[in-house]
Write a protein that holds these residues in place. Structure first.
Motif: not given
Length: 255
Positions: A21-32
């Motif tokens: 999974i793209e790193k940007g999406l993983i970081e977005k998920l963690k913020r969520f």
């Protein structure tokens, strides 16, 4: 697509691509996940992300799904801990659905050695996650659920908004599709009940309060979609009643 819309189209996926999974999406998920609010604020809950390239589960049962990622939730060993775990995890599942990531709830995969050994926290729930094979979404009518009329006891006339909330709850996934919840419905409140343990649930180690937590997430998301001001409350006068087949769990009050 928002979380409410994802409720109708999300389905369990049991085959995943191996790509990351793209790193940007993983970081977005963690913020969520950091912004998520539990139902019971006094109960400690932790969320963990597992990349299978870096960390293997310590236990994999016969119903295990192979996936490139897993997410697990640890919470206190209590009814409230289970409810929080289901409530938070389902919001993560729906967030991933909105972003094209498939998921599957796992009852036989664990990453923590102290699971079920008397520790303060337990790993109540794990999901597999990744890009789907072949297709992520379902048609709403494809969901196999107990008819809503069989899940509800209507004590007063329910308006369209209450019915919308109940329909969202009834689309919630549950272990072996057991749907262990019942609703006692009034004009401005919904009392939520959870099925007591059965021989089946003990045999397969099903945590019914986790499933109810998932349904409560759908209720909260639907209420938010409708711009309703609501609160969760445990009512002592109902909590102390000895119900035959169910436990009183919580009440949603529409203000």
């Amino acid at each position: 697509m928002n979380l409410y819309e994802a409720i109708s189209v999300r389905k369990s996926i049991r085959k995943f691509e191996k790509r990351e999974i793209e790193k940007g999406l993983i970081e977005k998920l963690k913020r969520f996940t950091k912004e998520l609010q539990p139902i019971f604020f006094h109960i400690s809950t932790e969320i963990f992300f597992h990349n299978i390239q870096e960390e293997m589960p310590i236990k994999k049962g016969r119903f295990c799904v192979e996936a490139p990622y897993y997410i697990s939730i640890l919470s206190e060993n209590s009814k409230e801990g289970q409810i929080n775990a289901g409530f938070l995890m389902e919001q993560i599942v729906l967030f991933l659905t909105c972003h094209g990531i498939a998921t599957c709830y796992q009852g036989s995969v664990h990453f923590f050695a102290d699971y079920r050994k008397g520790s303060v926290k337990k790993e109540w729930i794990v999901i597999a996650a990744g890009y789907p094979i072949p297709y992520l979404y379902r048609e709403e009518n494809d969901a196999r659920r107990i008819p809503l009329a069989e899940q509800c006891y209507f004590k007063e006339e329910a308006g369209k908004q209450i019915i919308t909330i109940l329909k969202a709850a009834n689309l919630a996934p549950s272990a072996f599709n057991q749907q262990p919840w019942k609703f006692l419905v009034y004009t401005n409140r919904i009392h939520v009940m959870t099925r007591k343990e059965t021989i089946f649930s003990k045999q397969f180690q099903i945590n019914y309060f986790v499933d109810t937590g998932i349904a409560l997430a759908h209720m909260a998301i639907a209420a938010d979609e409708l711009w309703l001001d609501m609160e969760w409350k445990v009512l002592e006068n109902i909590q102390n009643q000895n119900l035959k087949r169910n436990y009183y769990t919580i009440t949603m009050i529409i203000k």
